[in-house]
Design a protein around this motif. Structure first.
Motif, short mmCIF file in Angstrom:
data_model
loop_
_atom_site.label_atom_id
_atom_site.label_comp_id
_atom_site.label_asym_id
_atom_site.label_seq_id
_atom_site.Cartn_x
_atom_site.Cartn_y
_atom_site.Cartn_z
N GLU A 34 -5.85 64.71 -45.17
CA GLU A 34 -6.90 64.65 -45.47
C GLU A 34 -7.62 63.91 -45.31
N THR A 160 -15.19 64.10 -52.52
CA THR A 160 -14.57 65.18 -52.43
C THR A 160 -13.92 65.14 -51.44
N GLU A 162 -11.09 66.59 -48.40
CA GLU A 162 -11.13 68.24 -47.77
C GLU A 162 -10.18 68.03 -46.72
#
Length: 246
Positions: A34, A160, A162
């Motif tokens: 992550e 965000t 990813e």
């Protein structure tokens, strides 16, 4: 004898946990599946920073959230306006970071929970419009608590989540293939899918499994994976379970 522990959580989420883990006489295999990336070109962000006077409070659920907010604050040159708000930090780590960036912050408890922040706001009657910096794929407790009490809160999405870059993933796979982890930590439901997809050669029958909480345990059971130790939803409780493994 040192035991090897597989951890796949993001670097930002494990800043305190990783040094503590290494004190447990283990070999840490940290392969972050992550990673957080800031959101750019979002008109909502610029509009919000132009309307900071509309907010009575700014609440930070983690040091990660605070970092992305501070980065934007510097970009828009809004330090003075942010200082004029009541800045509420969930824990000491986040408060210390904000203080280091010139933003005085209050935290109700050193290792508090979202409900502690909410209760503090109620006691001090700071129940006005609240800004909550966060990410787009992370569900956090405090905004929900405030909404339930009809306290206006704006979740400002700054980053965000990813997966790793392809070259990083290849390195992780090569490294894991040369090692045999004795313990695997599944810290979240999301980590179950990510870990199994990233490391198809991982044999969960031959390792001890630590689950982050009941929801993670349920997810693992759906995959046919047995859990040896279940933590209570915090890095501290995961560390405690690790200490129970002989």
């Amino acid at each position: 004898m040192s035991r090897s522990v597989l951890l796949t959580a993001a670097v930002e989420d494990t800043e305190i946990f990783r040094p503590q883990l290494e004190q447990q006489k283990v070999t840490l295999l940290h392969y972050p599946l992550e990673r957080y990336r800031k959101v750019d070109g979002n008109g909502t962000i610029s509009d919000t920073f132009e309307q900071l006077d509309d907010f009575e409070n700014i609440a930070y659920g983690s040091k990660r959230n605070a970092r992305f907010f501070v980065e934007k604050m510097k970009e828009f040159e809004k330090l003075d306006e942010v200082r004029e708000r009541l800045n509420l930090a969930l824990n000491q780590e986040t408060a210390d970071y904000l203080e280091g960036e010139g933003v005085p912050a209050i935290h109700p408890q050193a290792n508090g929970k979202a409900i502690n922040v909410m209760e503090f706001m109620l006691r001090t009657r700071r129940i006005g419009n609240t800004l909550y910096p966060c990410g787009d794929k992370t569900k956090e407790d405090l905004p929900g608590f405030l909404q339930e009490l009809d306290i206006p809160v704006k979740e400002l999405i700054l980053f965000t989540l990813e997966g790793p870059k392809e070259q990083d993933l290849m390195k992780f796979r090569e490294d894991l293939a040369a090692r045999n982890p004795a313990i695997v930590i599944f810290h979240s439901r999301r980590s179950v899918n990510r870990t199994l997809a990233a490391f198809p050669v991982l044999n969960c029958d031959n390792v001890q499994i630590i689950s982050g909480d009941q929801a993670v345990t349920d997810k693992l059971k759906e995959k046919g994976i047995s859990v040896d130790f279940q933590a209570e939803g915090s890095w501290e409780s995961i560390l405690e379970k690790l200490g129970n493994i002989e």
